[in-house]
Scaffold this active site. Sequence first.
Site, PDB file in Angstrom:
ATOM      1  N   LEU A 162       0.878  -1.312  -0.001  1.00 54.65           N
ATOM      2  CA  LEU A 162      -0.059   0.022   0.042  1.00 54.65           C
ATOM      3  C   LEU A 162       0.811   1.351  -0.056  1.00 54.65           C
ATOM      4  O   LEU A 162       0.399   2.241  -0.421  1.00 54.65           O
ATOM      5  CB  LEU A 162      -0.792   0.102   1.134  1.00 54.65           C
ATOM      6  CG  LEU A 162      -1.960  -1.025   1.332  1.00 54.65           C
ATOM      7  CD1 LEU A 162      -2.787  -0.927   2.694  1.00 54.65           C
ATOM      8  CD2 LEU A 162      -3.035  -0.862   0.100  1.00 54.65           C
ATOM      9  N   GLY A 165       7.386   3.216   4.053  1.00 56.88           N
ATOM     10  CA  GLY A 165       7.863   4.299   5.295  1.00 56.88           C
ATOM     11  C   GLY A 165       9.255   4.242   5.189  1.00 56.88           C
ATOM     12  O   GLY A 165      10.177   3.624   4.424  1.00 56.88           O
ATOM     13  N   GLY A 168      10.093   0.383   6.185  1.00 57.41           N
ATOM     14  CA  GLY A 168       9.648  -0.709   5.638  1.00 57.41           C
ATOM     15  C   GLY A 168       8.123  -0.347   4.961  1.00 57.41           C
ATOM     16  O   GLY A 168       8.061   0.894   4.727  1.00 57.41           O
ATOM     17  N   LYS A 184       2.189  -2.782   8.699  1.00 58.23           N
ATOM     18  CA  LYS A 184       3.300  -2.092   8.395  1.00 58.23           C
ATOM     19  C   LYS A 184       4.412  -2.956   8.950  1.00 58.23           C
ATOM     20  O   LYS A 184       4.502  -3.519  10.159  1.00 58.23           O
ATOM     21  CB  LYS A 184       3.264  -0.726   9.336  1.00 58.23           C
ATOM     22  CG  LYS A 184       4.615   0.087   9.094  1.00 58.23           C
ATOM     23  CD  LYS A 184       4.689   1.058  10.049  1.00 58.23           C
ATOM     24  CE  LYS A 184       3.887   2.296  10.043  1.00 58.23           C
ATOM     25  NZ  LYS A 184       3.953   3.363  10.652  1.00 58.23           N
ATOM     26  N   ASP A 281       5.544  14.831  13.382  1.00 60.31           N
ATOM     27  CA  ASP A 281       5.830  14.105  11.998  1.00 60.31           C
ATOM     28  C   ASP A 281       4.469  14.315  11.040  1.00 60.31           C
ATOM     29  O   ASP A 281       4.153  13.458  10.310  1.00 60.31           O
ATOM     30  CB  ASP A 281       6.415  12.812  11.804  1.00 60.31           C
ATOM     31  CG  ASP A 281       6.924  12.491  10.363  1.00 60.31           C
ATOM     32  OD1 ASP A 281       7.332  13.507   9.757  1.00 60.31           O
ATOM     33  OD2 ASP A 281       7.269  11.527  10.149  1.00 60.31           O
TER      34      ASP A 281
END
Length: 454
Positions: A162, A165, A168, A184, A281
């Site tokens: 999808l 990051g 990973g 994730k 972030d």
Amino acid sequence: MGGMKPLHWCFIGVLCLFASPNHGRMYSLLSPLPAPLVSPQIQPVSMPHSSMASPPLVMQMIVEDHHQRMAKEFLLAIILASLGIVMITVSLFCAYVLCQRNRNSSDSKTNQAADAARGIPLGPTLSKFNSLKMVGRKGSISMVEYALLEASTNNFSESNVLGEGGFGCVYKARFEEGLLAAVKKLECGGQDCEREFENELDLLGRIRHPNIVSLAGFCVHGETRFLIYELMHNGSLETQLHGPTHGSALTWHIRMKIALDTARGLEYLHEHCNPPVIHRDLKSSNILLDSDFNAKIADFGLAVTSGNQNKECVKVSGTLGYVAPEYLLDGKLTEKSDVYAFGVVLLELLLGRKPVESMAESQCQSLVSWAMPQLTDRSKLPNIVDPAIRDTMDMKHLYQVAAVAVLCVQPEPSYRPLITDVLHSLIPLVPIELGGTLKVINPSPSAKQQPAAC
């Protein structure tokens, strides 16, 4: 003597009776002696026996002793009653506390049992995780078997990726009964990755808000860490704005809704978490959209609580283009740093441009520095708006949103508004059916037709 008559002896006996010490007063009254021979005052008569003089004194002592004993008993009764009341009060309090603990424990066990049965403790979207095999728990987050993750992602196939990051990829996972989730995968080869993994577990295990992504579970497999989230069907805001569709699916009102949802999530972190949480972030790739374009803030690996931000200032973290100047230059991190990043996201929604764009000969240009001179010029502002929404909004609303963005990206933190103020300024610009207070009259089905608003 022997010739006295019995009557005379009786009379003499009566006189002797009255002449006795116990009847001295009566004797004096009947005595034939002259008055001067009688004492003018009646002398106290002494009792013939000591036992006859003591009863009044003994009775007085008995009464006093009785009163003292009653007073002591009364005082003792008061003390015992007071102690009894105190003990009853303490017992009732302890019983209440114990009852509350048992109730909380029972509720917690019930929730944990339900969570374990579902595989998650979060939300209606994830309530069907009843087939996941849990092998442990960390707080309110369930640990999932690695084999189950492998099967649900088709052995982490590239076709299920999808996004990607810093540590990973994120994979689409399909579990039993067709339930979808996002996994994730973190290749943790160092302390930074492990720290972010633990940070995400800690914060998302405690945070519950409609505009913050829900964490369903986690997995530890060797050096690899996995985080399982609810699947957001429309991906990230970055993909919608800068991907193949170039924002064509995002109308003006939907963009304002996304901005409002993001502001609500930030306000919860800043104002309602204890201690406050600084995301650190915030960016368009960390704002996820569900099937109805409800926005949720994701990726809390770099987030810090308000009391711990000084520790993190040694190493500045974030994404270029979103990092506030004071944090980038001086390491000063506050909630206003998140407000700056929110302002950059707001500019992305308005202008459809990336926060940093490449120029000729390896040069980059910041969206903030490029847009600032034009945002405050009403004649230029309509020309720099994203073509996908140009001429589809009330111009007054456009100027208001531009003004909010300009305030959010001010170089001086004290000039930036609180996220609560930003939130209240956006609510009147979002239609009621999308979570705001704007009443739209005859909304146009065409993206090119300007809606009327009141």
